[in-house]
Design a protein around this motif. Structure first.
Motif, short mmCIF file in Angstrom:
data_model
loop_
_atom_site.label_atom_id
_atom_site.label_comp_id
_atom_site.label_asym_id
_atom_site.label_seq_id
_atom_site.Cartn_x
_atom_site.Cartn_y
_atom_site.Cartn_z
N ALA A 178 24.77 94.99 34.44
CA ALA A 178 24.19 95.17 33.11
C ALA A 178 24.97 94.37 32.07
N LYS A 179 26.29 94.41 32.15
CA LYS A 179 27.12 93.68 31.19
C LYS A 179 26.92 92.17 31.34
N PHE A 180 26.79 91.70 32.58
CA PHE A 180 26.54 90.28 32.82
C PHE A 180 25.22 89.86 32.21
N LEU A 181 24.15 90.65 32.45
CA LEU A 181 22.83 90.30 31.91
C LEU A 181 22.82 90.32 30.39
N GLU A 182 23.52 91.29 29.80
CA GLU A 182 23.58 91.37 28.34
C GLU A 182 24.26 90.13 27.76
N LYS A 183 25.32 89.69 28.41
CA LYS A 183 26.09 88.55 27.91
C LYS A 183 25.42 87.21 28.22
N ASN A 184 24.87 87.07 29.45
CA ASN A 184 24.42 85.76 29.92
C ASN A 184 22.92 85.62 30.11
#
Length: 90
Positions: free
Chosen positions: A19-25
């Motif tokens: 989730a954090k990866f998708l939010e950032k990238n």
């Protein structure tokens, strides 16, 4: 390249690493994984060559595999996983 597979990932919770990866990238490639026969030997060889590891000791991964991640700063900016297949992974 031999046998290969693609895994599609989705977040298991809003705080998960995916989730954090998708939010950032946004959507895209999260990491690349390479199969190895002996993960401890692979880690030792990489460390001896100066590779920075996220996991200096293998941990349990999906499908009974043992995994370890190479730090992106040591792999051209790409999060890279070493994966030793589990005995029951077919």
């Amino acid at each position: 390249m031999g046998e290969s597979k693609i895994e599609l990932l989705e977040p298991t919770s809003p705080e998960s690493p995916v989730a954090k990866f998708l939010e950032k990238n946004g959507p895209g490639v999260h990491h690349v994984a390479y199969g190895v026969e002996d993960i401890e030997a692979a880690i030792a060889s990489l460390v001896a060559k100066g590779t920075r590891m996220i996991d200096a000791v293998p941990r349990n991964g999906a499908h009974g595999a043992r995994i370890a991640f190479i730090h992106p700063k040591s792999s051209g900016g790409v999060l890279t996983e070493l994966c030793e297949a589990g005995h029951h992974s077919h």
